[in-house]
Design an enzyme around this catalytic site. Structure first.
Site, short mmCIF file in Angstrom:
data_model
loop_
_atom_site.label_atom_id
_atom_site.label_comp_id
_atom_site.label_asym_id
_atom_site.label_seq_id
_atom_site.Cartn_x
_atom_site.Cartn_y
_atom_site.Cartn_z
N ARG A 59 0.81 -1.21 0.00
CA ARG A 59 0.00 0.00 0.00
C ARG A 59 0.85 1.27 0.00
NH1 ARG A 59 -2.74 -4.03 1.91
NH2 ARG A 59 -0.69 -4.49 2.67
N THR A 60 1.77 1.39 0.95
CA THR A 60 2.48 2.66 1.14
C THR A 60 3.34 2.99 -0.08
OG1 THR A 60 2.54 2.06 3.47
CG2 THR A 60 3.89 3.92 2.80
N LYS A 87 26.24 -4.77 -0.99
CA LYS A 87 27.72 -4.83 -1.08
C LYS A 87 28.36 -4.05 0.06
CE LYS A 87 27.20 -4.68 -6.09
NZ LYS A 87 27.30 -3.75 -7.23
N ARG A 109 11.13 3.92 3.81
CA ARG A 109 10.70 2.93 4.81
C ARG A 109 11.93 2.15 5.23
NH1 ARG A 109 5.58 -1.05 4.79
NH2 ARG A 109 4.66 0.94 5.32
N HIS A 137 4.54 5.70 11.75
CA HIS A 137 4.09 5.58 10.35
C HIS A 137 3.15 6.76 10.13
CE1 HIS A 137 2.94 4.07 6.55
NE2 HIS A 137 2.59 2.83 6.85
#
Ligand code: CP
Length: 308
Positions: A59-60, A87, A109, A137
């Site tokens: 969703r986000t 890496k 996120r 959030h």
């Protein structure tokens, strides 16, 4: 109000009530825009936004990308799983490399609480927190508040119960801050092992009995059991959790009033919500997702306008 009090959106904790009202009012205009036949406006035509996701999202991530495209921004997407982070490149080096390609804003996120705050101190771009571990959030809380206001009007004095895995939830904390700033009363409900110690110090009511929480509230915002964040067992089994805390239609029918049921997604059907609730007229779960695009358009548009 002519601009937000901050150039980053790191958490609801940092926003004033006026900031929140400004975002929600702006989102109302953008909701009208995204329901037009031509859903695009040129507002961020000169802005480039990088969506950098170090954790899974449906969703986000899509909602931010759509919001950016509806505002005519240029968009690049970065996912850690196929990047040079593998890496050994650091977060700040990664983001500074992305910014050197003339990127203006970063939506991130990350699984570590505080990662966006660290980034905001160490790179030159507007940072938007799209969820940092178990911390905050903020855009979820804003779209939740927007969706509640659409259903109930002004949230002053409204009773909101947040039910489920509060301990591992970033949605819970952002909702508590946002709803309290808008004047709502907030209750948290769940098994004692899934409630943070001393949570009542945030000014919320605490309830262990889900039927009492449902009888008290105008809105039940039901959260997912976040098994991916649980290193130990907090309850005997999902079956037992569902038996004591799962919400089904019969429980809603036994109430002497209609309540609104919300869920930020993804739903564990049959665990915290039965399908006969998730798919019922009580639930506004897909409206929340629709509103997420308008709210994120408002956030990006208003942050881009803040003078450094
Ligand atoms: N509500 C929410 O954050 O969903 P995603 O994890 O799919 O983005």
């Amino acid at each position: 109000m002519s601009q937000l009090s901050t150039r980053h959106l790191l958490g609801i904790k940092d926003l004033t009530e006026a900031d929140i009202q400004f975002i929600l009012e702006t989102a109302e205009n953008f909701k009208e825009v995204i329901n037009r036949p031509i859903k695009k406006v040129p507002s961020l035509r000169d802005i480039t936004i990088a969506n950098i996701f170090f954790e899974n999202s449906t969703r986000t991530r899509l909602s931010f990308e759509l919001a950016e495209k509806r505002l005519s921004a240029d968009v690049v997407n970065f996912s850690s799983s196929n990047s040079s982070v593998k890496k050994g490149e650091t977060l700040v080096d990664t983001v500074n490399n992305i910014l050197s390609m003339k990127v203006d804003m970063v939506v991130m996120r990350h699984s570590s609480p505080g990662a966006p705050h660290f980034l905001a101190r160490n790179v030159k771009a507007n940072i938007v927190n799209a969820g940092d571990g178990t911390h905050e959030h903020p855009t979820q809380a804003l779209l939740d508040a927007f969706s509640m206001r659409e259903k109930l009007g002004d949230l002053q004095g409204k009773k909101i119960a947040i039910i489920g895995d509060i301990l591992h939830s970033r949605v819970a904390l952002s909702n508590i801050f946002c709803l309290q700033k808008l004047g709502a009363e907030v209750m948290v409900c769940g098994p004692i092992t899934l409630l943070p110690k001393h949570i009542e110090r945030l000014g919320v009511k605490v309830e262990l009995d889900v039927r009492k929480a449902l009888a008290w509230c105008d809105v039940a915002n039901v959260l997912r059991i976040q098994l991916e964040r649980q290193q130990i067992k907090y309850f005997p089994s999902l079956r037992e959790y569902s038996l004591y805390y799962g919400i089904n239609k019969k429980m809603l029918e036994e109430l002497d009033k209609e309540i609104v049921v919300m869920h930020p997604g993804p739903i564990n059907r049959g665990v915290e919500l039965a399908s006969d609730v998730a798919d019922s007229d009580h639930a506004i779960i897909l409206q929340q997702v629709e509103n997420g695009v308008a709210v994120r358009m408002a956030v990006l548009y208003l942050l881009a306008a803040v003078k450094a």
